[in-house]
Enzyme design. Structure first.
Site, PDB file in Angstrom:
ATOM      1  N   HIS A 255       0.734  -1.197   0.053  1.00 37.18           N
ATOM      2  CA  HIS A 255       0.180  -0.092   0.025  1.00 37.18           C
ATOM      3  C   HIS A 255       0.867   1.147  -0.033  1.00 37.18           C
ATOM      4  CE1 HIS A 255       0.395  -0.589   4.305  1.00 37.18           C
ATOM      5  NE2 HIS A 255       0.683   0.618   4.321  1.00 37.18           N
TER       6      HIS A 255
HETATM    7  P1  TYD Z   1      -1.923  -3.259   7.679  1.00 38.35           P
HETATM    8  O1  TYD Z   1      -2.124  -1.811   7.241  1.00 38.35           O
HETATM    9  O2  TYD Z   1      -2.793  -4.051   6.687  1.00 38.35           O
HETATM   10  O3  TYD Z   1      -0.654  -4.001   7.826  1.00 38.35           O
HETATM   11  P2  TYD Z   1       0.525  -3.917   6.880  1.00 38.35           P
HETATM   12  O4  TYD Z   1       1.329  -3.298   7.266  1.00 38.35           O
HETATM   13  O5  TYD Z   1       0.855  -5.368   6.177  1.00 38.35           O
HETATM   14  O6  TYD Z   1      -0.005  -3.349   5.422  1.00 38.35           O
HETATM   15  O7  TYD Z   1      -2.816  -3.369   8.842  1.00 38.35           O
HETATM   16  C1  TYD Z   1      -3.152  -4.658   9.222  1.00 38.35           C
HETATM   17  C2  TYD Z   1      -4.304  -4.536  10.168  1.00 38.35           C
HETATM   18  O8  TYD Z   1      -4.081  -3.836  11.487  1.00 38.35           O
HETATM   19  C3  TYD Z   1      -5.548  -3.691   9.512  1.00 38.35           C
HETATM   20  O9  TYD Z   1      -6.828  -4.423   9.887  1.00 38.35           O
HETATM   21  C4  TYD Z   1      -5.526  -2.232  10.001  1.00 38.35           C
HETATM   22  C5  TYD Z   1      -5.093  -2.682  11.415  1.00 38.35           C
HETATM   23  N1  TYD Z   1      -4.168  -1.375  12.026  1.00 38.35           N
HETATM   24  C6  TYD Z   1      -4.761  -0.530  13.063  1.00 38.35           C
HETATM   25  O10 TYD Z   1      -5.741  -0.900  13.233  1.00 38.35           O
HETATM   26  N2  TYD Z   1      -3.833   0.369  13.205  1.00 38.35           N
HETATM   27  C7  TYD Z   1      -2.620   0.696  12.843  1.00 38.35           C
HETATM   28  O11 TYD Z   1      -1.680   1.403  13.143  1.00 38.35           O
HETATM   29  C8  TYD Z   1      -2.037  -0.239  11.841  1.00 38.35           C
HETATM   30  C9  TYD Z   1      -0.800   0.003  11.125  1.00 38.35           C
HETATM   31  C10 TYD Z   1      -2.815  -1.215  11.321  1.00 38.35           C
END
Ligand code: TYD
Length: 138
Positions: free
Chosen positions: A54
């Site tokens: 992302h």
């Molecule tokens: P995501 O951003 O998809 O992880 P990646 O680093 O792999 O892109 O986050 C995973 C899950 O955690 C998603 O459901 C959103 C949640 N999340 C939060 O609630 N707070 C946060 O600060 C972050 C980074 C993720």
């Protein structure tokens, strides 16, 4: 101004060491160039799993693999760069409109991320084609 992977800087954190061991400090604004609103960390990543995939519209971040290692791919829509984070005293900044992917997590990896805003799903661009379209439209 268009985001560039060249603006994503490696940050060498000073190690404050003494006979007892080592200590690194990250102070908001001094070491991150932004105020720190949120800290999160990724650990226990299953073998072979990659994460990220992302970009953010506005979020600014500093990522440090404080234990173990992983590979951070940064992509500004025109070129890609790969950074190996394998030291607790090495960080990489990730600004807005930079696509990131994290690969090759070691079993013990703890990837800590400092961010200038609290979590906000509307700030995410999770589709790579949509990301490219935004970059090339600007
Ligand atoms: P995501 O951003 O998809 O992880 P990646 O680093 O792999 O892109 O986050 C995973 C899950 O955690 C998603 O459901 C959103 C949640 N999340 C939060 O609630 N707070 C946060 O600060 C972050 C980074 C993720």
């Amino acid at each position: 101004m268009r985001a560039s992977i060249d603006d994503q800087k490696l940050v060498n954190l000073p190690i404050l060491g003494d006979a007892r061991g080592s200590l690194c400090v990250i102070e908001g604004e001094r070491d991150t160039s932004f105020p720190i609103a949120r800290v999160y960390y990724i650990f226990g990543t299953a073998p072979g799993v990659s994460r990220g995939f992302h970009a953010h519209l506005a979020l600014r971040q500093l990522a440090v693999c404080v234990r173990g290692s992983c590979t951070m791919i940064l992509d500004d829509g025109n070129s890609r760069r790969s950074v190996i984070l394998d030291r607790p005293d090495l960080g990489v900044t990730i600004g807005p409109m930079i696509w990131r992917e994290m690969h090759d997590f070691s079993e013990d990896a703890v990837l800590m991320v400092l961010a200038d805003q609290c979590h906000n799903e509307t700030d995410y661009i999770r589709n790579y084609d949509a990301f490219l379209a935004m970059v090339h439209a600007s």
